[in-house]
Scaffold this motif. Structure first.
Motif, PDB file in Angstrom:
ATOM      1  N   LYS A  53      -0.204  -9.167   9.997  1.00 22.19           N
ATOM      2  CA  LYS A  53       1.107  -8.799   9.462  1.00 22.19           C
ATOM      3  C   LYS A  53       1.960  -9.184   9.473  1.00 22.19           C
ATOM      4  CE  LYS A  53       3.797  -8.032  14.055  1.00 22.19           C
ATOM      5  NZ  LYS A  53       5.344  -8.808  14.096  1.00 22.19           N
ATOM      6  N   ARG A  54       2.550 -10.027   8.834  1.00 23.63           N
ATOM      7  CA  ARG A  54       3.426  -9.894   7.902  1.00 23.63           C
ATOM      8  C   ARG A  54       3.812  -9.701   6.047  1.00 23.63           C
ATOM      9  NH1 ARG A  54       8.338  -9.529   6.825  1.00 23.63           N
ATOM     10  NH2 ARG A  54       9.227 -11.315   5.098  1.00 23.63           N
ATOM     11  N   ALA A  55       2.310  -8.919   5.782  1.00 23.71           N
ATOM     12  CA  ALA A  55       1.598  -8.573   4.629  1.00 23.71           C
ATOM     13  C   ALA A  55       1.832  -7.143   5.266  1.00 23.71           C
ATOM     14  CB  ALA A  55       0.384  -8.482   4.115  1.00 23.71           C
ATOM     15  N   GLU A  56       1.783  -6.416   6.444  1.00 28.00           N
ATOM     16  CA  GLU A  56       1.976  -5.182   6.351  1.00 28.00           C
ATOM     17  C   GLU A  56       3.368  -5.331   6.514  1.00 28.00           C
ATOM     18  OE1 GLU A  56      -0.598  -4.437   9.609  1.00 28.00           O
ATOM     19  OE2 GLU A  56      -2.097  -4.151   8.681  1.00 28.00           O
ATOM     20  N   GLU A  57       4.091  -6.353   7.660  1.00 28.86           N
ATOM     21  CA  GLU A  57       5.876  -5.852   6.823  1.00 28.86           C
ATOM     22  C   GLU A  57       6.620  -5.700   6.003  1.00 28.86           C
ATOM     23  OE1 GLU A  57       6.311  -8.165  11.530  1.00 28.86           O
ATOM     24  OE2 GLU A  57       6.839  -8.578   9.904  1.00 28.86           O
ATOM     25  N   VAL A  58       5.997  -6.398   4.991  1.00 28.07           N
ATOM     26  CA  VAL A  58       6.066  -6.673   3.345  1.00 28.07           C
ATOM     27  C   VAL A  58       5.714  -5.676   2.349  1.00 28.07           C
ATOM     28  CG1 VAL A  58       6.064  -7.492   0.930  1.00 28.07           C
ATOM     29  CG2 VAL A  58       6.094  -9.462   3.501  1.00 28.07           C
ATOM     30  N   GLU A  59       4.737  -5.005   3.279  1.00 23.09           N
ATOM     31  CA  GLU A  59       4.201  -3.724   2.385  1.00 23.09           C
ATOM     32  C   GLU A  59       5.478  -1.767   2.769  1.00 23.09           C
ATOM     33  OE1 GLU A  59       0.629  -0.333   1.942  1.00 23.09           O
ATOM     34  OE2 GLU A  59       0.192  -1.778   3.680  1.00 23.09           O
ATOM     35  N   ASN A  60       5.297  -2.266   4.343  1.00 29.10           N
ATOM     36  CA  ASN A  60       6.527  -1.617   4.701  1.00 29.10           C
ATOM     37  C   ASN A  60       7.464  -1.673   3.923  1.00 29.10           C
ATOM     38  OD1 ASN A  60       7.361   1.026   6.062  1.00 29.10           O
ATOM     39  ND2 ASN A  60       8.495  -0.479   8.122  1.00 29.10           N
ATOM     40  N   MET A  61       8.084  -3.233   3.798  1.00 29.33           N
ATOM     41  CA  MET A  61       9.368  -3.329   3.576  1.00 29.33           C
ATOM     42  C   MET A  61       9.926  -2.520   1.971  1.00 29.33           C
ATOM     43  SD  MET A  61      11.070  -5.237   1.323  1.00 29.33           S
ATOM     44  CE  MET A  61      10.993  -6.896   1.065  1.00 29.33           C
ATOM     45  N   LEU A  62       8.357  -2.878   1.853  1.00 30.49           N
ATOM     46  CA  LEU A  62       8.523  -2.721   0.178  1.00 30.49           C
ATOM     47  C   LEU A  62       8.475  -0.460   0.177  1.00 30.49           C
ATOM     48  CD1 LEU A  62       5.661  -5.024  -1.441  1.00 30.49           C
ATOM     49  CD2 LEU A  62       8.880  -5.156  -2.737  1.00 30.49           C
ATOM     50  N   LYS A  63       8.067  -0.135   0.105  1.00 33.10           N
ATOM     51  CA  LYS A  63       8.151   0.901   0.684  1.00 33.10           C
ATOM     52  C   LYS A  63       9.918   1.728   1.177  1.00 33.10           C
ATOM     53  CE  LYS A  63       2.553   1.449   0.892  1.00 33.10           C
ATOM     54  NZ  LYS A  63       2.038   2.232   1.442  1.00 33.10           N
ATOM     55  N   THR A  64       9.846   0.924   2.007  1.00 29.71           N
ATOM     56  CA  THR A  64      11.100   2.112   2.893  1.00 29.71           C
ATOM     57  C   THR A  64      12.752   1.697   2.437  1.00 29.71           C
ATOM     58  OG1 THR A  64      10.794   0.537   4.165  1.00 29.71           O
ATOM     59  CG2 THR A  64       9.963   2.415   5.203  1.00 29.71           C
ATOM     60  N   SER A  65      12.418   0.097   1.800  1.00 28.74           N
ATOM     61  CA  SER A  65      13.741  -0.367   0.576  1.00 28.74           C
ATOM     62  C   SER A  65      14.605   0.217   0.574  1.00 28.74           C
ATOM     63  CB  SER A  65      13.440  -1.543   0.429  1.00 28.74           C
ATOM     64  OG  SER A  65      13.013  -0.577  -0.931  1.00 28.74           O
ATOM     65  N   GLY A  66      13.849   1.807  -0.542  1.00 26.44           N
ATOM     66  CA  GLY A  66      14.765   1.902  -2.153  1.00 26.44           C
ATOM     67  C   GLY A  66      15.443   1.158  -3.306  1.00 26.44           C
ATOM     68  N   TYR A  67      14.550  -0.375  -2.701  1.00 27.45           N
ATOM     69  CA  TYR A  67      14.825  -0.810  -3.778  1.00 27.45           C
ATOM     70  C   TYR A  67      13.997  -0.632  -4.955  1.00 27.45           C
ATOM     71  CZ  TYR A  67      16.273  -5.262  -5.775  1.00 27.45           C
ATOM     72  OH  TYR A  67      17.551  -6.128  -6.359  1.00 27.45           O
ATOM     73  N   PHE A  68      12.364   0.026  -4.402  1.00 17.41           N
ATOM     74  CA  PHE A  68      11.289  -0.218  -5.992  1.00 17.41           C
ATOM     75  C   PHE A  68      10.652   1.039  -5.209  1.00 17.41           C
ATOM     76  CE2 PHE A  68      11.112  -4.083  -3.901  1.00 17.41           C
ATOM     77  CZ  PHE A  68      10.957  -4.928  -4.543  1.00 17.41           C
ATOM     78  N   THR A  69      10.705   1.391  -6.899  1.00 20.24           N
ATOM     79  CA  THR A  69       9.708   2.954  -6.950  1.00 20.24           C
ATOM     80  C   THR A  69       8.361   2.355  -6.523  1.00 20.24           C
ATOM     81  OG1 THR A  69      11.793   4.250  -8.075  1.00 20.24           O
ATOM     82  CG2 THR A  69       9.635   5.377  -8.371  1.00 20.24           C
ATOM     83  N   ILE A  70       7.396   2.568  -6.100  1.00 15.62           N
ATOM     84  CA  ILE A  70       5.732   2.786  -5.745  1.00 15.62           C
ATOM     85  C   ILE A  70       5.203   3.554  -6.405  1.00 15.62           C
ATOM     86  CG2 ILE A  70       3.942   2.363  -4.431  1.00 15.62           C
ATOM     87  CD1 ILE A  70       5.965   0.582  -2.892  1.00 15.62           C
ATOM     88  N   PHE A  71       4.659   3.607  -7.568  1.00 19.48           N
ATOM     89  CA  PHE A  71       4.140   3.977  -8.683  1.00 19.48           C
ATOM     90  C   PHE A  71       2.515   4.225  -8.055  1.00 19.48           C
ATOM     91  CE2 PHE A  71       2.596   5.549 -13.059  1.00 19.48           C
ATOM     92  CZ  PHE A  71       3.794   5.890 -13.409  1.00 19.48           C
ATOM     93  N   PRO A  72       2.195   5.280  -8.155  1.00 22.79           N
ATOM     94  CA  PRO A  72       0.867   5.998  -7.504  1.00 22.79           C
ATOM     95  C   PRO A  72      -0.959   5.429  -8.607  1.00 22.79           C
ATOM     96  CG  PRO A  72       1.543   8.230  -8.337  1.00 22.79           C
ATOM     97  CD  PRO A  72       2.583   6.326  -8.342  1.00 22.79           C
ATOM     98  N   PHE A  73      -1.980   4.297  -8.108  1.00 21.95           N
ATOM     99  CA  PHE A  73      -2.590   3.894  -9.233  1.00 21.95           C
ATOM    100  C   PHE A  73      -3.339   5.178  -9.430  1.00 21.95           C
ATOM    101  CE2 PHE A  73      -6.852   2.705  -9.927  1.00 21.95           C
ATOM    102  CZ  PHE A  73      -6.378   1.255 -10.565  1.00 21.95           C
ATOM    103  N   SER A  74      -3.259   6.195  -9.247  1.00 21.69           N
ATOM    104  CA  SER A  74      -3.764   7.649  -9.526  1.00 21.69           C
ATOM    105  C   SER A  74      -3.089   8.139 -11.101  1.00 21.69           C
ATOM    106  CB  SER A  74      -4.397   8.170  -8.598  1.00 21.69           C
ATOM    107  OG  SER A  74      -2.770   9.075  -8.215  1.00 21.69           O
ATOM    108  N   SER A  75      -2.573   7.514 -10.677  1.00 15.79           N
ATOM    109  CA  SER A  75      -1.271   8.337 -12.476  1.00 15.79           C
ATOM    110  C   SER A  75      -1.798   6.715 -13.291  1.00 15.79           C
ATOM    111  CB  SER A  75       0.097   7.646 -12.172  1.00 15.79           C
ATOM    112  OG  SER A  75       0.603   8.569 -11.285  1.00 15.79           O
ATOM    113  N   ILE A  76      -2.551   6.427 -12.841  1.00  8.74           N
ATOM    114  CA  ILE A  76      -2.689   4.738 -13.987  1.00  8.74           C
ATOM    115  C   ILE A  76      -4.230   4.021 -14.077  1.00  8.74           C
ATOM    116  CG2 ILE A  76      -0.264   3.495 -13.717  1.00  8.74           C
ATOM    117  CD1 ILE A  76      -1.976   1.559 -12.476  1.00  8.74           C
ATOM    118  N   ARG A  77      -4.576   5.019 -13.671  1.00  9.55           N
ATOM    119  CA  ARG A  77      -6.085   4.184 -13.589  1.00  9.55           C
ATOM    120  C   ARG A  77      -7.098   4.589 -14.546  1.00  9.55           C
ATOM    121  NH1 ARG A  77      -7.378   8.275  -8.897  1.00  9.55           N
ATOM    122  NH2 ARG A  77      -8.293   9.657  -9.770  1.00  9.55           N
ATOM    123  N   GLY A  78      -6.888   5.351 -15.422  1.00 11.44           N
ATOM    124  CA  GLY A  78      -7.282   5.808 -16.824  1.00 11.44           C
ATOM    125  C   GLY A  78      -6.824   5.061 -17.805  1.00 11.44           C
TER     126      GLY A  78
END
Length: 131
Positions: A53-78
């Motif tokens: 539960k805490r891990a999911e809360e942290v994920e939500n915070m990372l995604k919604t904080s506006g502090y981090f830009t989360i780069f999609p894995f599909s953009s780097i997998r090659g």
């Protein structure tokens, strides 16, 4: 600047290193980038220390904080497999380096002995080098 998982975890934990990084962001950076694989690694670490539960809360915070830009894995997998093939580093570290390479930015790591020999070649900055 791209952040490796360990740097982000230090920030989340409120450690001295994490506070140093927060100050560095405020004084020097417009954008902090992490990638989706790093988010999974962060969740894994949080889950081990706390719970799912805490891990999911942290994920939500990372995604919604506006502090981090989360780069999609599909953009780097090659690129990730090429870095992992060439350098004896973890898959998550290779994904951080790939994100930085694709973005044309440096990457910030905690000092890691596996990264040290390739630091310059991979455009890595260690937290103890920032001011």
């Amino acid at each position: 600047m791209v952040f490796d998982s360990g740097v982000t975890i230090d920030m989340l934990s409120g450690s001295d290193e994490g506070k140093k990084v927060e100050n560095y962001i405020e004084d020097n950076l417009d954008e902090v980038i992490i990638n989706e694989l790093n988010v999974e690694e962060i969740k894994y670490v949080v889950c081990k220390k706390s719970n799912e539960k805490r891990a999911e809360e942290v994920e939500n915070m990372l995604k919604t904080s506006g502090y981090f830009t989360i780069f999609p894995f599909s953009s780097i997998r090659g690129e990730v497999y090429k870095i992992k093939c060439k350098y004896p580093i973890s898959l998550a570290d290779a994904s951080s380096v790939a994100t930085a390479k694709i973005s044309g930015l440096p990457v910030l790591f905690r000092r890691e002995k596996e990264i040290e020999p390739f630091k310059v070649e991979l455009n890595v900055t260690f937290v103890n080098e920032i001011h």
